[in-house]
Design a protein around this motif. Structure first.
Motif, PDB file in Angstrom:
ATOM      1  N   TYR B 346      22.094  28.471  70.579  1.00  0.00           N
ATOM      2  CA  TYR B 346      20.935  28.279  70.188  1.00  0.00           C
ATOM      3  C   TYR B 346      19.768  27.209  70.909  1.00  0.00           C
ATOM      4  O   TYR B 346      20.305  26.473  70.591  1.00  0.00           O
ATOM      5  N   GLY B 347      19.547  28.111  72.462  1.00  0.00           N
ATOM      6  CA  GLY B 347      19.358  25.913  72.975  1.00  0.00           C
ATOM      7  C   GLY B 347      18.836  27.111  74.286  1.00  0.00           C
ATOM      8  O   GLY B 347      19.504  27.848  74.476  1.00  0.00           O
ATOM      9  N   GLU B 348      18.005  26.382  75.559  1.00  0.00           N
ATOM     10  CA  GLU B 348      17.763  26.738  77.187  1.00  0.00           C
ATOM     11  C   GLU B 348      18.053  25.845  77.700  1.00  0.00           C
ATOM     12  O   GLU B 348      17.330  25.150  77.423  1.00  0.00           O
ATOM     13  N   LYS B 349      19.062  25.770  78.246  1.00  0.00           N
ATOM     14  CA  LYS B 349      19.744  24.515  79.445  1.00  0.00           C
ATOM     15  C   LYS B 349      18.339  24.602  80.426  1.00  0.00           C
ATOM     16  O   LYS B 349      17.098  24.891  80.911  1.00  0.00           O
ATOM     17  N   LEU B 350      17.679  23.009  80.204  1.00  0.00           N
ATOM     18  CA  LEU B 350      17.095  22.451  81.478  1.00  0.00           C
ATOM     19  C   LEU B 350      16.905  22.682  82.771  1.00  0.00           C
ATOM     20  O   LEU B 350      18.734  22.390  82.849  1.00  0.00           O
ATOM     21  N   ASN B 351      16.535  23.453  83.870  1.00  0.00           N
ATOM     22  CA  ASN B 351      17.048  23.713  85.148  1.00  0.00           C
ATOM     23  C   ASN B 351      16.685  22.276  85.756  1.00  0.00           C
ATOM     24  O   ASN B 351      15.203  21.427  86.705  1.00  0.00           O
ATOM     25  N   GLY B 352      17.788  21.100  85.636  1.00  0.00           N
ATOM     26  CA  GLY B 352      17.523  19.944  86.602  1.00  0.00           C
ATOM     27  C   GLY B 352      16.653  18.783  86.741  1.00  0.00           C
ATOM     28  O   GLY B 352      15.874  18.673  87.390  1.00  0.00           O
ATOM     29  N   GLN B 353      15.868  19.420  85.992  1.00  0.00           N
ATOM     30  CA  GLN B 353      14.329  18.905  85.445  1.00  0.00           C
ATOM     31  C   GLN B 353      14.476  18.345  84.202  1.00  0.00           C
ATOM     32  O   GLN B 353      14.495  18.558  82.493  1.00  0.00           O
ATOM     33  N   VAL B 354      12.562  17.800  83.335  1.00  0.00           N
ATOM     34  CA  VAL B 354      12.550  17.694  82.175  1.00  0.00           C
ATOM     35  C   VAL B 354      11.678  17.869  81.781  1.00  0.00           C
ATOM     36  O   VAL B 354      11.063  18.098  80.312  1.00  0.00           O
ATOM     37  N   LEU B 355      10.814  19.285  82.610  1.00  0.00           N
ATOM     38  CA  LEU B 355       9.898  20.031  81.951  1.00  0.00           C
ATOM     39  C   LEU B 355      10.236  21.221  81.925  1.00  0.00           C
ATOM     40  O   LEU B 355      11.780  22.017  82.366  1.00  0.00           O
ATOM     41  N   PRO B 364      10.134  25.720  89.010  1.00  0.00           N
ATOM     42  CA  PRO B 364      11.396  26.904  89.276  1.00  0.00           C
ATOM     43  C   PRO B 364      12.051  27.374  90.034  1.00  0.00           C
ATOM     44  O   PRO B 364      13.142  27.534  90.497  1.00  0.00           O
ATOM     45  N   ASN B 365      11.844  25.985  91.516  1.00  0.00           N
ATOM     46  CA  ASN B 365      12.999  25.798  92.204  1.00  0.00           C
ATOM     47  C   ASN B 365      14.096  25.244  92.428  1.00  0.00           C
ATOM     48  O   ASN B 365      14.835  24.985  93.139  1.00  0.00           O
ATOM     49  N   LEU B 366      14.296  24.515  91.115  1.00  0.00           N
ATOM     50  CA  LEU B 366      15.230  23.224  90.472  1.00  0.00           C
ATOM     51  C   LEU B 366      16.121  24.102  89.869  1.00  0.00           C
ATOM     52  O   LEU B 366      16.608  25.059  89.394  1.00  0.00           O
ATOM     53  N   GLN B 367      17.481  23.599  90.549  1.00  0.00           N
ATOM     54  CA  GLN B 367      18.830  24.127  89.394  1.00  0.00           C
ATOM     55  C   GLN B 367      19.508  22.753  88.632  1.00  0.00           C
ATOM     56  O   GLN B 367      19.173  22.053  89.152  1.00  0.00           O
ATOM     57  N   PRO B 368      20.244  23.497  87.398  1.00  0.00           N
ATOM     58  CA  PRO B 368      20.834  22.571  86.495  1.00  0.00           C
ATOM     59  C   PRO B 368      21.740  21.349  87.791  1.00  0.00           C
ATOM     60  O   PRO B 368      22.399  22.210  88.264  1.00  0.00           O
ATOM     61  N   TYR B 369      22.553  20.818  86.857  1.00  0.00           N
ATOM     62  CA  TYR B 369      22.945  19.488  87.883  1.00  0.00           C
ATOM     63  C   TYR B 369      24.561  20.900  87.437  1.00  0.00           C
ATOM     64  O   TYR B 369      25.071  21.128  85.832  1.00  0.00           O
ATOM     65  N   PRO B 370      25.259  21.358  88.358  1.00  0.00           N
ATOM     66  CA  PRO B 370      26.409  21.864  87.222  1.00  0.00           C
ATOM     67  C   PRO B 370      27.781  21.636  87.082  1.00  0.00           C
ATOM     68  O   PRO B 370      27.541  20.028  87.392  1.00  0.00           O
ATOM     69  N   TYR B 371      28.376  22.000  86.353  1.00  0.00           N
ATOM     70  CA  TYR B 371      29.309  20.736  85.083  1.00  0.00           C
ATOM     71  C   TYR B 371      30.686  21.109  85.865  1.00  0.00           C
ATOM     72  O   TYR B 371      30.976  21.846  86.880  1.00  0.00           O
TER      73      TYR B 371
END
Lengths: 305, 547
Positions: B346-355, B364-371
């Motif tokens: 229950y949660g949705e990852k943020l895509n490399g931004q605070v929005l 929509p072009n940003l990606q999250p930091y990979p682990y």
């Protein structure tokens, strides 16, 4: 006699002023209510503005004097969270706490008297050990756990009683039972100890040697003398309960003072916290007074003394 | 009469038996009196005011349907411009309306009580054309006077909650009535996103508000929404009934009556759903989701417009001033694992931004930091912390879902890359004081940035410029991009500027972007067409209940 009551009244007034002063200072040590109200939107300018709005920019002694003067007018201040007079919010909740306290204690009284006397009379037997264990369990059992268990059994499984709230007379049963379980334990142990002590007195031995049966000894002589500590603890417990049984009220969503007070502390709602503490202090004083008045009725020797 | 004292007898006012009789009589009378309803429930100040008895459940669309909603705390604040508390959001959405509505999924600003608006050439005067034929629950007409009275209240009384904060941020100066259905809102400075603020302010009826004042309105709230207040047992329940005079904005209200109850304890709220006392509960703990499903009940959830981040303090002379260290922490936290194993999905990852996705400006072009713990260790080594470092870590209590567990997991993950954390559990008020008032945050702070009801990037991004205490190390490029976006009235151009900002921000990594907090609901299957929304409330349009 009138001098006694005058002194007593004056002493109570002094205590009340001291309690008011203490809670006034203590709540302000909790932190800045302006910061909590503004939360993530807090800016230095806005904080200054809100503190001024709330009268928190004045020196503390000025705020206290202003507060005492408003108290004399019956004004306990406005709730920061609700925006309405604090005393109105308290007046809405307080009767619920009184009701829960009365029913909770009421449910505890008879079982604890029966169990306490029985345990004392059967002292040293297996029954006494069992009753001691039950009483200790009652005291040790967390009210949170007991409350949830009762909800799961009577509301979810059996669908006999509501889970929470205050809609009907049935709503009070589970929270009152939860409270009473704790008090049954406490009261039973106190009464047991008191009855045991009384049964060892010389006049009880005299009564037995005169041929009086045990039932008469117990109910006509011993119990009346053993009841004083029991009355004291019941009175004190009632006074404490009027401050609100926070855990029980939270578990059962019972709209009482306890949960209100905790919310008010979390919200830094100074006015409501102060109102709750002052009203509770008055209640405890009234309960102590009631217990003091009861003593000479129960034991005429106290009146003679 | 013989003087009892002189004869040696005690001067007892009552005998023992008389006292017991009196006590029992008084106690019985007190109990009966206490059992009576206390503080009779408030009836709504409408033309047909009075309590409405709960109706039996009926088939969809019938007039007697009732929906029971369990929330975390009783909705005791129904003056939304005075006290904007989240327990009451669902009630606000049902009872009140604003000039405009920020779409919860697209972020688009849509007409509501204002049918259109435009900014005049001076860039500070917003002229709004208002809907006609709208009635308040008490029969009053909605018109320009309603708008003026509402905003004048905010400007004059400055209530310390969100609506006034937004109006103040917008630098609203005054409201002018042009005619019965046209107003002008004039700001001191150009504020391009002013229409987004409209949704933060609920419109009050002019005559009723003028008559009762703010405190009176808090006791007798009236709006233009699809539901009106019919019963209000403070601390117990709030009952709304469908308002037949609603003017028709948005979907239809198909349920006759809504009953809101507060259940502060999670276990009790869940029990209420299982016992069928509540039809929907909000704030279902993720740990209870499977148990709910096993009872034949449904679980629905949505990511909230609330971004959970690990805020890093770059103000003090700390290792986090170094961008490499901040990036290392971003690579060193396995957000997917946090969502899967701690939040139980229950949660949705943020895509490399605070929005979050539902907020205007989302890139929509940003990606999250990979682990990538190896990369994290390398970055720390490059920054001169090859031997590891120790950071204090502040967490508030009782504020966010599973916050203690999430942060303990984060601490464990950071330990694996050589970052030792000292966790401080702080009461929320102390946490706020430290972070927002004293400006003395510890190196790491776990916080959720909210975007409701504005759903715009500008409500959080200003925290990440050099003039903000949260990111004084911000590069000038970020300051410039934000300033440009705040002056750009063209929506598309503004969006592009925000996208550029978020790209730089991702690289700078002033916070570790974790996930959108979830809003989880337990739902009785008899409830149909319930669609969770990311604004921390429930919307009842098109919802029905079946037997």
């Amino acid at each position: 006699m009138s001098t006694y009551w005058a002194k007593r009244f004056l002493r109570s007034l002094i205590i009340l002023i001291l309690v008011t002063g203490l809670v006034f200072v203590l709540v302000r040590l909790l932190g800045d209510p302006a910061a909590l109200l503004l939360g993530q939107n807090a800016t230095p300018e806005r904080l200054v503005e809100v503190r001024k709005q709330l009268g928190l920019d004045q020196p503390m002694w000025v705020q206290f004097v202003q507060y005492l003067m408003s108290l004399m007018r019956g004004d306990f201040g406005k709730s920061l969270a609700y925006g309405t007079p604090a005393i109105e919010i308290l007046a809405n909740r307080f009767p619920n706490t009184v009701l829960l306290s009365v029913v909770g204690l009421g449910l505890a009284l008879i079982p604890s008297i029966v169990l306490g006397v029985l345990a004392a009379v059967k002292r040293g037997t297996a029954l006494d050990s069992f009753l001691l264990a039950v009483a200790t369990l009652g005291q040790a059992m967390p009210s949170f756990w007991l409350g949830i268990m009762l909800i799961l059994i009577f509301s979810v499984q059996l669908r006999l009683l509501p889970t929470s709230g205050k809609d009907s007379i049935q709503s009070i049963l589970l929270p009152a039972l939860t409270l009473s379980a704790i008090f049954v334990g406490r009261f039973t142990l106190i009464l047991r100890a008191s009855v045991i002590e009384v049964l060892q007195q010389d006049y009880v031995r005299t009564a037995r040697s005169k041929g009086l049966n045990e039932r008469a000894i117990l109910f006509r002589h011993a119990l009346a003398n053993a009841i004083l500590p029991f009355v004291t603890i019941v009175g004190m417990s009632f006074g404490q309960l009027l401050g609100g049984a926070v855990i029980t009220e939270t578990v059962f969503a019972w709209p009482g003072v306890g949960f209100l007070a905790v919310q008010a502390v979390n919200n830094r709602d100074f006015s409501v916290v102060q109102a709750c503490v002052i009203v509770l202090a008055v209640c405890i004083m009234v309960c102590n007074l009631a217990v003091d008045l009861l003593y000479p009725v129960i034991d005429p020797r106290i009146a003679r003394a | 009469m013989k003087n009892q004292e002189s004869s040696g007898q005690p001067n007892i006012l009552l005998t023992r038996r008389e006292f017991i009789k009196l006590g029992l009589t008084a106690g019985g009378a007190g109990l009966i009196a206490a059992c009576a309803p206390v503080g009779a429930p408030v009836a709504a100040p409408t033309a047909s005011s009075g309590q409405v008895a709960p109706s039996p459940v009926a088939t969809a669309g019938a007039d007697t349907s009732v929906l029971k909603v369990g929330i975390g705390e009783s909705a005791d604040w129904l003056s939304p411009n005075m006290t904007n508390r989240s327990p009451s959001f669902s009630v606000y959405y049902a009872m009140f309306e604003s000039l405009a509505w920020n779409d919860r999924f697209t972020g688009e600003v849509k007409p509501m009580l204002a049918k259109s608006w435009k900014v005049l050439d001076d860039k500070v005067t917003w002229e709004l054309d208002l809907q006609e034929g709208v009635k308040f629950h008490n029969g009053e007409d909605f018109d320009a006077e309603s708008v003026k009275v509402t905003f004048d209240y905010l400007l004059n009384d400055k209530p310390p909650d969100t609506p006034y904060q937004r109006v103040q941020t917008a630098t609203l100066d005054r409201v002018e009535i042009v005619d019965k259905y046209k107003v002008r809102l004039i700001t001191q400075k150009p504020y391009v996103i002013f229409p987004r603020i409209f949704n933060e302010v609920y419109i009050y009826p002019a005559k009723h508000f003028a008559k009762v004042g703010p405190e009176g309105f808090a006791a007798e709230p009236v709006g233009t929404g699809k539901y009106r207040l019919t019963q209000w047992d403070k601390g117990v329940k709030t009952v709304l009934e469908k308002f037949d005079g609603h003017w028709g904005w948005g979907g239809k209200a198909l349920i006759n009556q809504l009953e809101f109850r507060g259940y502060p304890e999670d276990a009790t709220r869940v029990a209420a759903l299982k016992a069928r006392e509540a039809d929907i509960i909000q704030g279902l703990p993720p740990d209870d989701a499977e148990g709910i499903k096993a009872e034949g009940l449904n679980v629905q959830w949505t990511p909230l417009a609330q971004a959970m981040v690990l805020l890093m303090d770059t103000k003090q002379d700390s290792p986090l001033k170094n961008k490499l260290v901040r990036q290392a922490l971003s690579y060193g936290i396995d957000v997917d694992s946090l969502i899967k194993n701690v939040m139980l999905g229950y949660g949705e990852k943020l895509n490399g931004q605070v929005l979050p996705k539902s907020v205007f400006g989302y890139n929509p072009n940003l990606q999250p930091y990979p682990y990538d713990p190896d990369k994290a260790k390398q970055l720390l080594k490059d920054a001169g912390f090859g031997d590891g470092l120790s950071l204090d870590f502040d967490i508030s209590q009782g504020r966010y879902t599973k916050q203690k567990e999430v942060n303990e997991a984060i601490a464990g993950q950071l330990a694996k890359i050589g970052v030792k954390t000292n966790i401080n559990l702080l009461e929320w008020g102390v946490f706020v004081d430290k972070l927002f008032v004293k400006g003395t945050p510890t190196p790491l702070n776990y916080i959720g940035w909210n975007y409701f009801s504005a759903f715009d990037a500008d409500f959080v991004l200003p925290r990440y410029v050099s003039t903000s205490p949260f990111f004084p190390a911000a590069p000038k490029q970020m300051d410039d991009l934000l300033a440009q976006s705040e002056a750009e009235f063209d929506v598309k151009k503004r969006e592009q500027l925000i996208h550029q900002f978020t790209e730089v921000m991702r690289d700078e990594a002033p916070s570790v972007f974790l996930f959108q907090a979830p809003d989880v609901f337990g739902v009785n299957p008899r409830v149909q067409n319930f669609k969770p929304t990311p604004d921390n409330g429930i919307h009842f349009e098109e919802m029905t209940v079946t037997t």
